[in-house]
Design a protein around this motif. Structure first.
Motif, mmCIF file in Angstrom:
data_model
loop_
_atom_site.group_PDB
_atom_site.id
_atom_site.type_symbol
_atom_site.label_atom_id
_atom_site.label_comp_id
_atom_site.label_asym_id
_atom_site.label_seq_id
_atom_site.Cartn_x
_atom_site.Cartn_y
_atom_site.Cartn_z
ATOM 1 N N GLY A 43 0.775 -1.226 -0.056
ATOM 2 C CA GLY A 43 -0.349 0.144 0.548
ATOM 3 C C GLY A 43 0.327 1.110 0.172
ATOM 4 N N GLY A 44 2.123 1.212 0.159
ATOM 5 C CA GLY A 44 3.090 2.529 0.240
ATOM 6 C C GLY A 44 2.350 3.565 1.379
ATOM 7 N N THR A 45 3.294 3.979 0.937
ATOM 8 C CA THR A 45 2.627 5.847 2.465
ATOM 9 C C THR A 45 1.364 5.717 1.886
ATOM 10 N N CYS A 46 0.870 6.108 0.755
ATOM 11 C CA CYS A 46 -1.102 6.247 1.053
ATOM 12 C C CYS A 46 -1.841 6.029 1.761
ATOM 13 N N LEU A 47 -1.452 3.986 1.597
ATOM 14 C CA LEU A 47 -2.313 3.029 2.523
ATOM 15 C C LEU A 47 -1.699 2.849 3.698
ATOM 16 N N ASN A 48 -0.274 3.265 4.600
ATOM 17 C CA ASN A 48 0.427 2.730 5.885
ATOM 18 C C ASN A 48 0.546 4.562 6.583
ATOM 19 N N ILE A 49 0.945 5.353 6.038
ATOM 20 C CA ILE A 49 1.656 6.551 6.688
ATOM 21 C C ILE A 49 0.729 7.430 6.118
ATOM 22 N N GLY A 50 -0.276 7.629 5.477
ATOM 23 C CA GLY A 50 -0.512 8.485 4.696
ATOM 24 C C GLY A 50 -2.062 8.751 4.607
ATOM 25 N N CYS A 51 -2.730 9.223 3.491
ATOM 26 C CA CYS A 51 -4.466 9.159 2.955
ATOM 27 C C CYS A 51 -4.805 8.100 3.589
ATOM 28 N N ILE A 52 -4.576 7.140 4.076
ATOM 29 C CA ILE A 52 -5.621 6.967 5.120
ATOM 30 C C ILE A 52 -5.666 6.684 5.869
ATOM 31 N N PRO A 53 -4.590 6.129 7.121
ATOM 32 C CA PRO A 53 -4.467 6.800 8.269
ATOM 33 C C PRO A 53 -4.800 8.155 8.827
ATOM 34 N N SER A 54 -4.756 9.398 7.935
ATOM 35 C CA SER A 54 -4.720 10.507 8.366
ATOM 36 C C SER A 54 -6.192 10.835 8.249
ATOM 37 N N LYS A 55 -6.785 9.990 7.046
ATOM 38 C CA LYS A 55 -8.444 10.286 6.486
ATOM 39 C C LYS A 55 -8.993 9.723 8.141
ATOM 40 N N ALA A 316 7.854 4.485 -15.262
ATOM 41 C CA ALA A 316 7.243 4.822 -14.460
ATOM 42 C C ALA A 316 6.140 6.162 -14.441
ATOM 43 N N ILE A 317 5.955 5.444 -13.296
ATOM 44 C CA ILE A 317 4.055 6.371 -12.425
ATOM 45 C C ILE A 317 4.510 6.565 -11.228
ATOM 46 N N GLY A 318 3.398 7.816 -11.272
ATOM 47 C CA GLY A 318 3.402 7.892 -9.693
ATOM 48 C C GLY A 318 3.827 9.598 -9.582
ATOM 49 N N ASP A 319 4.316 9.007 -8.286
ATOM 50 C CA ASP A 319 5.048 10.647 -7.635
ATOM 51 C C ASP A 319 6.287 10.787 -8.470
ATOM 52 N N VAL A 320 6.770 9.713 -8.208
ATOM 53 C CA VAL A 320 8.678 9.976 -9.375
ATOM 54 C C VAL A 320 8.198 10.679 -10.607
ATOM 55 N N VAL A 321 7.217 11.038 -11.223
ATOM 56 C CA VAL A 321 7.356 11.679 -12.554
ATOM 57 C C VAL A 321 6.741 13.342 -12.022
ATOM 58 N N LYS A 322 6.397 13.452 -13.547
ATOM 59 C CA LYS A 322 6.024 14.623 -13.529
ATOM 60 C C LYS A 322 4.411 14.384 -13.287
ATOM 61 N N GLY A 323 4.039 15.748 -12.249
ATOM 62 C CA GLY A 323 2.249 15.416 -12.429
ATOM 63 C C GLY A 323 1.687 15.673 -11.257
ATOM 64 N N PRO A 324 0.532 16.173 -10.693
ATOM 65 C CA PRO A 324 0.596 16.479 -8.900
ATOM 66 C C PRO A 324 0.716 14.657 -8.842
ATOM 67 N N MET A 325 0.879 15.280 -7.570
ATOM 68 C CA MET A 325 1.328 14.516 -6.266
ATOM 69 C C MET A 325 0.411 13.987 -5.681
ATOM 70 N N LEU A 326 -0.432 12.731 -6.603
ATOM 71 C CA LEU A 326 -1.755 12.484 -5.813
ATOM 72 C C LEU A 326 -1.922 10.542 -6.261
ATOM 73 N N ALA A 327 -2.654 10.191 -5.120
ATOM 74 C CA ALA A 327 -2.585 9.005 -5.612
ATOM 75 C C ALA A 327 -3.969 8.317 -6.657
ATOM 76 N N HIS A 328 -4.885 8.976 -6.767
ATOM 77 C CA HIS A 328 -5.478 8.667 -7.677
ATOM 78 C C HIS A 328 -4.852 8.786 -9.090
#
Length: 472
Positions: A43-55, A316-328
């Motif tokens: 789940g990466g940062t989102c599920l472990n220490i980011g999006c999900i726990p903060s929500k 490469a995809i996601g936060d390591v490439v250009k664009g907004p750092m958003l899970a969706h």
């Protein structure tokens, strides 16, 4: 140390939203897939220490605040008492349910999970080193870098993060007691969300932000009104402030800042300082330089329109490439890339990627801001509708905020929608679908909406963009 080798069609490095979604879609399309994850859970940062726990904490703290401030007006008499260990336990249970869910989906789709630090040895080979030093080589036709991002810190300043008194967002979700005072460095999404959690639970929160507005890239009118609401909730702001030092003190920590446009420095102290100044691509230890993978000046992996790096077979995809750092955004890229690897025509419409701030009220946005349209010289119309005039909002005591439509002055095509209000993050989906199909404000306004709902405010704002709203 022992070494083994296995062969796959696709190896994904990283199991965050981009990585795990890419892996699942690729497996559904018939590819033999492995996922490399350095954590013991997926789940990466989102599920472990980011999006999900903060929500989880945002929801729990919002309920606590409503019990204090709103229940009496609804005829509910309570004397709420905070049980922080149980609230943190709810957060942990939520995380476990989500990461276990990803593990289940991997098993269901016959994806091979490999725990350890992945490194690209060369095109077609990923070397994985486990915690005990054991190594294995995964041979594959394609490699996807989906390693996400890490806490960025403050540019040019060595911040002494101890994750107890001076904390990053990684640990601001796990404070064992409510601090009496908290300074949040950074007035963006992460800082305002986590600041909201601790403010609702009793902390006096001060936000120090370099820009002269909160939520920097958001629509200016939304930002201004949102800040006023936060001030009513007890937030304090120091805007246009450049942080020059953060250090431990006997009672906590001190933040020194000066006006960004020049002036005398000021120092504030707090029991806890949260550094929430953004994130940076995580590429350390991946062997990208050795493999010859090109990077840009921001440390992102360079890709073309099909997520291909300059090295054949590496994507490469996601936060390591250009664009907004958003899970969706990462998820959509993962699906599109998996489809392309399977010979299909995957695509992402980057003009219709919503952004949401999960505070109370929420802030949601899709498409252009008014400032962007002015800069581009686009002729546009504005349609707005306040939640104070929405029947459901009144019934729920959620009347803060408004809906704002931005449309092309000649064609009525929707160029941007911004919502400040309760459940804005859910309502923005309607605008996103409309924009995905190139719809107009009139298209939405002439679509029947159930009454009474908050979404009627969206319809009314659409009416306001090409004609007149009904209820104001």
């Amino acid at each position: 140390m022992s070494e083994t080798a296995s062969s796959f069609d696709l190896v994904v490095i990283g199991s965050g939203p981009g990585g795990y979604v890419c892996a699942i879609k690729a497996a559904q399309l018939g590819l033999k897939v492995a996922v490399v994850e350095k954590r013991s859970t997926f789940g990466g940062t989102c599920l472990n220490i980011g999006c999900i726990p903060s929500k989880a904490l945002l929801h729990a703290s919002e309920m606590y605040a409503e019990a204090h401030h709103s229940f009496a007006d609804l005829g509910i008499k309570v004397a709420p008492e905070l049980d922080l260990p149980t609230m943190l336990g709810h957060k942990d249970k939520t995380v476990k349910a989500n990461v276990d869910g990803v593990a289940f989906l991997f098993r269901k789709n016959k994806i091979t999970p490999v725990t350890g630090m992945g490194r690209i040895a060369k095109a077609g080979e990923v070397e994985v080193t486990a915690e005990d030093g054991a190594k294995q080589t995964l041979r594959t036709k394609s490699i996807v870098i989906a390693t996400g991002s890490a806490v960025a810190g403050i540019p040019g300043l060595d911040v002494p993060l101890d994750e107890t008194t001076i904390v990053s967002s990684d640990n601001a979700i796990a404070l064992q007691k409510v601090p009496a005072t908290m300074i949040v460095v950074g007035g963006g999404v992460i800082g305002l969300e986590l600041g909201s959690v601790w403010s609702r639970l009793g902390a006096r929160v001060t936000v120090v932000e370099y820009l002269d507005k909160v939520l920097g890239p958001m629509d200016g009118e939304v930002s201004t009104q949102f800040q006023k609401i936060l001030v009513k909730q007890g937030f304090h702001f120091k805007l246009g402030a450049k942080v020059t030092n953060i250090e431990r003190t006997g009672a906590g920590a001190a933040v020194t800042f000066e006006p960004a446009k020049g002036g005398e420095a000021e120092t504030l102290e707090a029991e806890v300082v949260l550094v929430a100044t953004g994130r940076k691509p995580f590429t350390a230890g991946l062997g990208l330089e050795e493999a010859g993978v090109a990077m840009d000046r921001a440390g992102r992996v360079e890709i073309d329109a099909h997520y291909r790096t300059n090295v054949e077979g590496i994507y490469a995809i996601g936060d390591v490439v250009k664009g907004p750092m958003l899970a969706h955004k990462a998820e959509d890229e993962g699906i599109a890339l998996a489809e392309q690897l399977a010979g299909q025509a995957g695509h992402v419409n980057y003009g219709v990627i919503p952004s949401v701030v999960y505070t109370s009220p929420e802030v949601a946005s899709v498409g252009h801001t008014e400032e962007e349209l002015k800069t581009k010289g686009v002729e546009y119309r504005v349609g707005k509708f306040p939640f104070t005039a929405n029947g459901r909002g009144r019934a729920m005591l959620h009347t803060d905020g408004f809906v704002k439509f931005l449309t092309d002055a000649k064609t009525d095509r929707v160029l941007g929608v911004h919502i400040l209000g309760h459940s804005a993050g859910d309502m923005i989906a309607e605008a996103s679908v409309l924009m995905e199909f190139g719809g107009s404000a009139e298209d939405l306004a002439r679509t029947c909406h159930a009454h009474p709902t908050l979404s009627e405010a969206v319809r009314e704002a659409a009416f306001a963009a090409f004609a007149k709203p009904i209820h104001v």
